[in-house]
Design a protein around this motif. Structure first.
Motif, PDB file in Angstrom:
ATOM      1  N   LEU A 164       0.829  -1.200   0.000  1.00 45.93           N
ATOM      2  CA  LEU A 164       0.000   0.000   0.000  1.00 45.93           C
ATOM      3  C   LEU A 164       0.869   1.258   0.000  1.00 45.93           C
ATOM      4  O   LEU A 164       0.588   2.226  -0.721  1.00 45.93           O
ATOM      5  N   VAL A 165       1.943   1.257   0.786  1.00 46.59           N
ATOM      6  CA  VAL A 165       2.865   2.403   0.811  1.00 46.59           C
ATOM      7  C   VAL A 165       3.484   2.607  -0.570  1.00 46.59           C
ATOM      8  O   VAL A 165       3.597   3.744  -1.047  1.00 46.59           O
ATOM      9  N   ARG A 166       3.862   1.530  -1.227  1.00 43.03           N
ATOM     10  CA  ARG A 166       4.426   1.635  -2.582  1.00 43.03           C
ATOM     11  C   ARG A 166       3.421   2.267  -3.537  1.00 43.03           C
ATOM     12  O   ARG A 166       3.764   3.127  -4.348  1.00 43.03           O
ATOM     13  N   GLU A 167       2.153   1.814  -3.437  1.00 41.80           N
ATOM     14  CA  GLU A 167       1.104   2.350  -4.314  1.00 41.80           C
ATOM     15  C   GLU A 167       0.915   3.849  -4.073  1.00 41.80           C
ATOM     16  O   GLU A 167       0.834   4.637  -5.025  1.00 41.80           O
ATOM     17  N   LEU A 168       0.866   4.251  -2.806  1.00 41.39           N
ATOM     18  CA  LEU A 168       0.692   5.668  -2.482  1.00 41.39           C
ATOM     19  C   LEU A 168       1.896   6.490  -2.913  1.00 41.39           C
ATOM     20  O   LEU A 168       1.756   7.621  -3.386  1.00 41.39           O
ATOM     21  N   ALA A 169       3.094   5.919  -2.758  1.00 48.16           N
ATOM     22  CA  ALA A 169       4.309   6.637  -3.154  1.00 48.16           C
ATOM     23  C   ALA A 169       4.350   6.855  -4.660  1.00 48.16           C
ATOM     24  O   ALA A 169       4.827   7.894  -5.134  1.00 48.16           O
ATOM     25  N   ARG A 170       3.861   5.890  -5.430  1.00 51.04           N
ATOM     26  CA  ARG A 170       3.848   6.041  -6.884  1.00 51.04           C
ATOM     27  C   ARG A 170       2.838   7.098  -7.321  1.00 51.04           C
ATOM     28  O   ARG A 170       3.021   7.768  -8.331  1.00 51.04           O
ATOM     29  N   GLU A 171       1.738   7.234  -6.556  1.00 52.71           N
ATOM     30  CA  GLU A 171       0.727   8.236  -6.891  1.00 52.71           C
ATOM     31  C   GLU A 171       1.177   9.637  -6.528  1.00 52.71           C
ATOM     32  O   GLU A 171       0.743  10.609  -7.146  1.00 52.71           O
ATOM     33  N   GLN A 190       1.038   8.392   7.215  1.00 53.86           N
ATOM     34  CA  GLN A 190       0.473   7.573   8.284  1.00 53.86           C
ATOM     35  C   GLN A 190       0.668   6.083   8.017  1.00 53.86           C
ATOM     36  O   GLN A 190       1.030   5.318   8.921  1.00 53.86           O
ATOM     37  N   HIS A 191       0.454   5.657   6.777  1.00 52.32           N
ATOM     38  CA  HIS A 191       0.628   4.235   6.468  1.00 52.32           C
ATOM     39  C   HIS A 191       2.097   3.842   6.504  1.00 52.32           C
ATOM     40  O   HIS A 191       2.439   2.726   6.922  1.00 52.32           O
ATOM     41  N   CYS A 192       2.976   4.744   6.095  1.00 51.70           N
ATOM     42  CA  CYS A 192       4.401   4.442   6.140  1.00 51.70           C
ATOM     43  C   CYS A 192       4.875   4.304   7.584  1.00 51.70           C
ATOM     44  O   CYS A 192       5.626   3.391   7.927  1.00 51.70           O
ATOM     45  N   LEU A 193       4.430   5.210   8.453  1.00 54.45           N
ATOM     46  CA  LEU A 193       4.808   5.120   9.863  1.00 54.45           C
ATOM     47  C   LEU A 193       4.256   3.848  10.501  1.00 54.45           C
ATOM     48  O   LEU A 193       4.952   3.193  11.296  1.00 54.45           O
ATOM     49  N   ALA A 194       3.021   3.489  10.168  1.00 51.99           N
ATOM     50  CA  ALA A 194       2.437   2.263  10.718  1.00 51.99           C
ATOM     51  C   ALA A 194       3.266   1.050  10.301  1.00 51.99           C
ATOM     52  O   ALA A 194       3.557   0.159  11.121  1.00 51.99           O
ATOM     53  N   PHE A 195       3.660   1.007   9.039  1.00 56.78           N
ATOM     54  CA  PHE A 195       4.505  -0.085   8.554  1.00 56.78           C
ATOM     55  C   PHE A 195       5.849  -0.099   9.275  1.00 56.78           C
ATOM     56  O   PHE A 195       6.295  -1.146   9.769  1.00 56.78           O
ATOM     57  N   CYS A 196       6.503   1.054   9.361  1.00 52.11           N
ATOM     58  CA  CYS A 196       7.845   1.124   9.951  1.00 52.11           C
ATOM     59  C   CYS A 196       7.833   0.753  11.424  1.00 52.11           C
ATOM     60  O   CYS A 196       8.702   0.014  11.904  1.00 52.11           O
ATOM     61  N   GLU A 241      15.757   5.844   7.128  1.00 52.01           N
ATOM     62  CA  GLU A 241      15.819   6.746   5.982  1.00 52.01           C
ATOM     63  C   GLU A 241      14.418   7.051   5.452  1.00 52.01           C
ATOM     64  O   GLU A 241      14.123   8.189   5.050  1.00 52.01           O
ATOM     65  N   LEU A 242      13.544   6.035   5.457  1.00 50.69           N
ATOM     66  CA  LEU A 242      12.164   6.246   5.003  1.00 50.69           C
ATOM     67  C   LEU A 242      11.453   7.264   5.884  1.00 50.69           C
ATOM     68  O   LEU A 242      10.781   8.167   5.388  1.00 50.69           O
ATOM     69  N   VAL A 243      11.587   7.093   7.190  1.00 47.96           N
ATOM     70  CA  VAL A 243      10.906   7.995   8.122  1.00 47.96           C
ATOM     71  C   VAL A 243      11.425   9.416   7.956  1.00 47.96           C
ATOM     72  O   VAL A 243      10.644  10.375   7.931  1.00 47.96           O
ATOM     73  N   ARG A 244      12.739   9.575   7.802  1.00 47.90           N
ATOM     74  CA  ARG A 244      13.291  10.924   7.608  1.00 47.90           C
ATOM     75  C   ARG A 244      12.803  11.537   6.305  1.00 47.90           C
ATOM     76  O   ARG A 244      12.544  12.737   6.219  1.00 47.90           O
ATOM     77  N   VAL A 257      11.380   3.519  -1.077  1.00 49.21           N
ATOM     78  CA  VAL A 257      10.349   2.510  -0.836  1.00 49.21           C
ATOM     79  C   VAL A 257      10.620   1.267  -1.674  1.00 49.21           C
ATOM     80  O   VAL A 257      10.480   0.133  -1.196  1.00 49.21           O
ATOM     81  N   GLU A 258      11.016   1.465  -2.941  1.00 48.62           N
ATOM     82  CA  GLU A 258      11.297   0.317  -3.809  1.00 48.62           C
ATOM     83  C   GLU A 258      12.472  -0.491  -3.279  1.00 48.62           C
ATOM     84  O   GLU A 258      12.455  -1.726  -3.301  1.00 48.62           O
ATOM     85  N   ARG A 259      13.494   0.190  -2.775  1.00 49.49           N
ATOM     86  CA  ARG A 259      14.638  -0.540  -2.224  1.00 49.49           C
ATOM     87  C   ARG A 259      14.227  -1.305  -0.969  1.00 49.49           C
ATOM     88  O   ARG A 259      14.623  -2.457  -0.785  1.00 49.49           O
ATOM     89  N   MET A 260      13.442  -0.671  -0.113  1.00 44.79           N
ATOM     90  CA  MET A 260      12.950  -1.360   1.071  1.00 44.79           C
ATOM     91  C   MET A 260      12.164  -2.598   0.672  1.00 44.79           C
ATOM     92  O   MET A 260      12.308  -3.672   1.274  1.00 44.79           O
ATOM     93  N   SER A 261      11.333  -2.471  -0.356  1.00 44.93           N
ATOM     94  CA  SER A 261      10.535  -3.600  -0.807  1.00 44.93           C
ATOM     95  C   SER A 261      11.420  -4.760  -1.258  1.00 44.93           C
ATOM     96  O   SER A 261      11.186  -5.915  -0.894  1.00 44.93           O
TER      97      SER A 261
END
Length: 284
Positions: A164-171, A190-196, A241-244, A257-261
């Motif tokens: 979901l984070v990847r989808e939102l990041a692409r949009e 919010q979704h990125c923080l929840a994931f992290c 790095e994502l959170v920052r 996000v892609e690298r994290m994936s």
């Protein structure tokens, strides 16, 4: 917590969500957030509005009875977006996403038509009273029990949330300027923080509990656990790095996000290949 709130919470849980007194005939939920400073659970009873349609989404209003400050639970969910929602019949996790701009105004007007008191609260304060969507997380049941099933459930949740984070990041780069872009940005945050936060908790739990126990039972796997621990540290750096980067999602955020994936998928696949047979054997 106030004694009044505690009484309402106890009555709610004792009567499948039914509460009397000033809330007689009203529907409530219990919202549990994680303290932004304390890290402790904080539960409050709240009224809510339910969206029509297929989306499993509830909305709560951070009115604080018209006070000039946001309620503590709102500050908590900005810091820790993953929350717990209790209805009269079930308890589930959700990601709390405040609405912004025109979307917030539209939702607030819709809620006020049903509950005019919120409009009176807004008229009495200069702050813009937030409307928060509680977006139920998608569980990915593994169809397997025991510790192996729990591991697969957690991994499935992490995969789904990262997707979901990847989808939102692409949009994000294609989002128009203005309120829609701001709303997308906050949803992404919010979704990125929840994931992290969930990923961090999962890896810490493995490092401190599951892995030392399994290593005692299977000393020959020591090198595997050392390698997995090193992967945890690499992923932790990517997570930081994502959170920052959330403060400037356009500056290479999607690439992060892609690298994290890539890193996480490889890590989870490798972990499952080695650990699932061992965990299944423990319960055979």
């Amino acid at each position: 917590m106030s004694s009044f709130n505690q009484t309402v919470i106890e009555e709610f849980r004792a009567n499948a969500g039914q509460v009397g007194g000033p809330f007689e005939g009203s529907e409530l939920i219990l919202l549990t957030t994680t303290g932004a400073r304390s890290g402790k659970p904080h539960t409050v009873p709240l009224g809510f509005a339910r969206a029509d349609g297929a989306r499993q989404e509830l909305f709560v209003v951070a009115s604080a009875a018209g006070a000039d400050r946001h309620p503590a639970w709102y500050h908590n969910l900005l810091a820790r977006p993953l929350v717990e929602v209790e209805t009269g019949t079930e308890t589930y996790e959700a990601v709390a996403v405040p609405a912004q701009g025109a979307r917030r105004d539209e939702l607030f007007a819709w809620i006020v038509r049903a509950e005019p008191g919120y409009g009176e609260y807004q008229a009495g304060t200069r702050r813009v009273i937030p409307v928060v969507a509680l977006q139920r997380t998608h569980e990915v049941p593994s169809q397997e029990g025991g510790i192996a099933g729990k591991l697969l459930d957690v991994h499935g949740w992490l995969r789904a949330q990262l997707a979901l984070v990847r989808e939102l990041a692409r949009e994000e780069p294609q989002a128009p300027q203005g309120a829609a872009a701001a709303s997308l940005g906050l949803q992404l945050r919010q979704h990125c923080l929840a994931f992290c936060h969930s990923l961090e908790f999962h890896h810490r739990s493995e490092d401190a509990g599951l892995f030392p126990y399994l290593e005692q039972q299977h000393p020959h796997m020591r090198e595997f656990f050392r390698r997995i621990g090193a992967e945890h540290r690499v992923i932790a750096r990517l997570q930081e790095e994502l959170v920052r980067a959330l403060d400037a999602p356009g500056a290479g955020f999607s690439e992060r996000v892609e690298r994290m994936s890539r890193e996480l998928e490889a890590h989870l696949d490798g972990e499952e290949a080695q650990l699932l047979p061992v965990l299944r054997a423990l319960e055979a």
